[in-house]
Design a protein around this motif. Structure first.
Motif, PDB file in Angstrom:
ATOM      1  N   THR A 182    -102.736  30.703 -88.490  1.00 42.83           N
ATOM      2  CA  THR A 182    -102.359  30.043 -86.568  1.00 42.83           C
ATOM      3  C   THR A 182    -101.197  28.428 -87.199  1.00 42.83           C
ATOM      4  OG1 THR A 182    -103.652  27.890 -85.726  1.00 42.83           O
ATOM      5  CG2 THR A 182    -103.023  30.085 -83.829  1.00 42.83           C
ATOM      6  N   GLU A 189     -92.867  29.698 -90.399  1.00 43.00           N
ATOM      7  CA  GLU A 189     -91.384  29.335 -89.693  1.00 43.00           C
ATOM      8  C   GLU A 189     -90.776  28.283 -90.457  1.00 43.00           C
ATOM      9  OE1 GLU A 189     -92.084  28.215 -85.784  1.00 43.00           O
ATOM     10  OE2 GLU A 189     -91.960  30.442 -84.871  1.00 43.00           O
ATOM     11  N   ALA A 241    -102.985  30.598 -80.462  1.00 38.16           N
ATOM     12  CA  ALA A 241    -102.137  31.851 -80.288  1.00 38.16           C
ATOM     13  C   ALA A 241    -102.420  31.861 -78.987  1.00 38.16           C
ATOM     14  CB  ALA A 241    -102.249  32.643 -81.569  1.00 38.16           C
ATOM     15  N   THR A 242    -101.319  32.857 -78.549  1.00 35.58           N
ATOM     16  CA  THR A 242    -101.476  34.042 -77.714  1.00 35.58           C
ATOM     17  C   THR A 242    -100.794  35.013 -77.657  1.00 35.58           C
ATOM     18  OG1 THR A 242    -100.211  32.842 -75.754  1.00 35.58           O
ATOM     19  CG2 THR A 242    -102.465  32.392 -75.599  1.00 35.58           C
ATOM     20  N   ALA A 244     -97.449  37.480 -76.138  1.00 37.57           N
ATOM     21  CA  ALA A 244     -97.050  37.577 -74.655  1.00 37.57           C
ATOM     22  C   ALA A 244     -96.573  39.631 -74.646  1.00 37.57           C
ATOM     23  CB  ALA A 244     -95.624  37.268 -75.023  1.00 37.57           C
ATOM     24  N   ARG A 248     -95.467  39.230 -78.789  1.00 37.36           N
ATOM     25  CA  ARG A 248     -95.242  38.877 -79.696  1.00 37.36           C
ATOM     26  C   ARG A 248     -96.531  37.062 -80.218  1.00 37.36           C
ATOM     27  NH1 ARG A 248     -91.067  36.193 -77.664  1.00 37.36           N
ATOM     28  NH2 ARG A 248     -91.217  36.582 -76.134  1.00 37.36           N
ATOM     29  N   THR A 250     -97.679  33.983 -78.670  1.00 40.92           N
ATOM     30  CA  THR A 250     -96.452  32.853 -78.930  1.00 40.92           C
ATOM     31  C   THR A 250     -97.628  31.427 -78.765  1.00 40.92           C
ATOM     32  OG1 THR A 250     -97.514  32.493 -76.507  1.00 40.92           O
ATOM     33  CG2 THR A 250     -95.431  33.417 -76.717  1.00 40.92           C
ATOM     34  N   MET A 251     -97.368  30.417 -79.275  1.00 40.23           N
ATOM     35  CA  MET A 251     -97.612  29.054 -79.610  1.00 40.23           C
ATOM     36  C   MET A 251     -97.860  27.845 -78.815  1.00 40.23           C
ATOM     37  SD  MET A 251     -99.778  29.669 -82.386  1.00 40.23           S
ATOM     38  CE  MET A 251     -98.842  30.187 -83.903  1.00 40.23           C
ATOM     39  N   GLY A 252     -98.846  27.676 -78.282  1.00 45.18           N
ATOM     40  CA  GLY A 252     -99.545  26.540 -77.330  1.00 45.18           C
ATOM     41  C   GLY A 252    -100.387  25.424 -78.545  1.00 45.18           C
ATOM     42  N   GLN A 285     -96.630  39.207 -88.280  1.00 41.91           N
ATOM     43  CA  GLN A 285     -95.223  38.764 -87.379  1.00 41.91           C
ATOM     44  C   GLN A 285     -95.041  37.954 -89.056  1.00 41.91           C
ATOM     45  OE1 GLN A 285     -95.371  36.920 -83.369  1.00 41.91           O
ATOM     46  NE2 GLN A 285     -96.657  39.011 -82.703  1.00 41.91           N
TER      47      GLN A 285
END
Length: 360
Positions: A182, A189, A241-242, A244, A248, A250-252, A285
């Motif tokens: 993560t 990025e 991380a989860t 979608a 894709r 998605t990061m919370g 990714q």
């Protein structure tokens, strides 16, 4: 006759006591072994320093009821704190030179002894492995404490050994204890300087899977480890991380303190299939965004891990778990800590040198 009878009685009593002590020691050893296996403790000498299990059990009991000395801080860093809150990565380290210390009680003398290790953090947050080589391509290495080299001097990490062996390359070690893919995904990025001539190495172990989703077992593990080394639990917000619906990532974020999460930490982990899918998506990714060749360095776990089969063709897997060497390479920090030591780092550096075409 009476004297001989008395002597025989003393002898039998002594033998009985000796046999009882041997039986007690064997039973205590089985209990301690079961405990070590259940808690995954490899560096047992840090916590139970006598070679007699009966002594270790007595020491633990006396500490439990408050009869022994207060527990020592078993790991600390100077200057402190080492970790600082980071709004993106959960936590990071400020640039500077640090001394990381491990403590344990000597099993023979009973005295506390220490192992101290130098850690140097560059201005960009990477660990120092050598001076920059301007105009040369770069190897970007991501990972956790094993990759970072907890307990190993700057120059003896496998990243440092790569730097020494590859004079036409730079090496940036972007790893830290407790990190996973993560943090690699988030760091990637903002890394705009990676080019097609560079190389990306993603360190990965089976135990990363629970970290990617910040599973309840992972947060319990953090709490248990910090309690064991007598350090407070910082209010870090860890990336979670989860996937979608379209696949894709998605990061919370989630607070690493179980006390702030209600019943979350007492709940079950996500299924292994779900965690494997999250891990694979993180790797794929990163590779999709990378102009450089990406390698997945699988350094701990099972060679049958399904992540190896689910990564994209753009990712080359480097098989480096323990069973994939022809010799035992798993040393530790001379008994003070269970992280791998210089021999393991040397073996990993040789594996990388042999697995990658180093053509700048």
């Amino acid at each position: 006759m009476k004297a001989r009878s008395r002597l025989r009685s003393v002898f039998y009593s002594a033998v009985t006591v000796l046999v009882a002590l041997v039986v007690l020691e064997i039973g205590a050893s089985w209990l301690m072994l079961g405990y070590y296996r259940a808690t995954h403790q490899q560096n047992f000498e840090t916590y139970d320093t006598s070679y007699l299990s009966v002594v270790n059990l007595a020491r633990r009991f006396s500490r439990l009821v408050g009869l022994s000395e207060p527990a020592m801080v078993l790991e600390e860093t100077s200057p402190s704190p080492f970790f600082r809150a980071d709004p993106r990565l959960g936590y990071s380290v400020a640039p500077g030179a640090y001394t990381h210390s491990y403590a344990r009680r000597n099993g023979f003398t009973g005295e506390w002894e220490y192992f101290r290790n130098k850690v140097t953090i560059n201005p960009d947050g990477s660990r120092f492995v050598g001076a920059p080589r301007h105009g040369k391509p770069t190897v970007f290495i991501f990972g956790d404490s094993w990759v970072f080299g907890n307990g190993v001097p700057d120059e003896l990490t496998f990243a440092g050994r790569l730097y020494q062996a590859l004079p036409d390359w730079n090496v940036r070690l972007l790893a830290l204890g407790g990190y996973s893919l993560t943090q690699a995904w988030l760091t990637f990025e903002r890394l705009k300087e990676i080019g097609p001539d560079d190389i990306v190495i993603l360190g990965y172990a089976d135990y990363f899977d629970v970290r990617h989703v910040e599973a309840p077992s992972r947060l319990r593990e953090i709490e248990s480890w910090l309690k064991r080394i007598n350090q407070p639990i910082a209010p870090f917000q860890l990336p979670k991380a989860t996937l979608a619906p379209d696949g894709r990532v998605t990061m919370g974020t989630i607070d690493q303190r179980c006390a702030m999460l209600g019943d979350y930490c007492s709940g079950p982990d996500p299924s292994q299939e779900e965690m494997t899918d999250v891990t694979s998506a993180l790797v794929n990714q990163i590779a999709a965004r990378s102009p450089a060749k990406v390698y997945l360095l699988h350094f701990a776990g099972s060679p049958d891990n399904p992540v190896r089969r689910q990564v994209s063709p753009k990712v080359e897997v480097i098989a480096a778990v323990r069973s994939e060497f022809d010799s035992v390479v798993q040393d530790d920090i001379i008994g003070f800590d269970g992280h791998p030591g210089p021999f393991w780092h040397y073996a990993i550096s040789r594996k990388l040198l042999a697995s990658i075409a180093w053509t700048p």
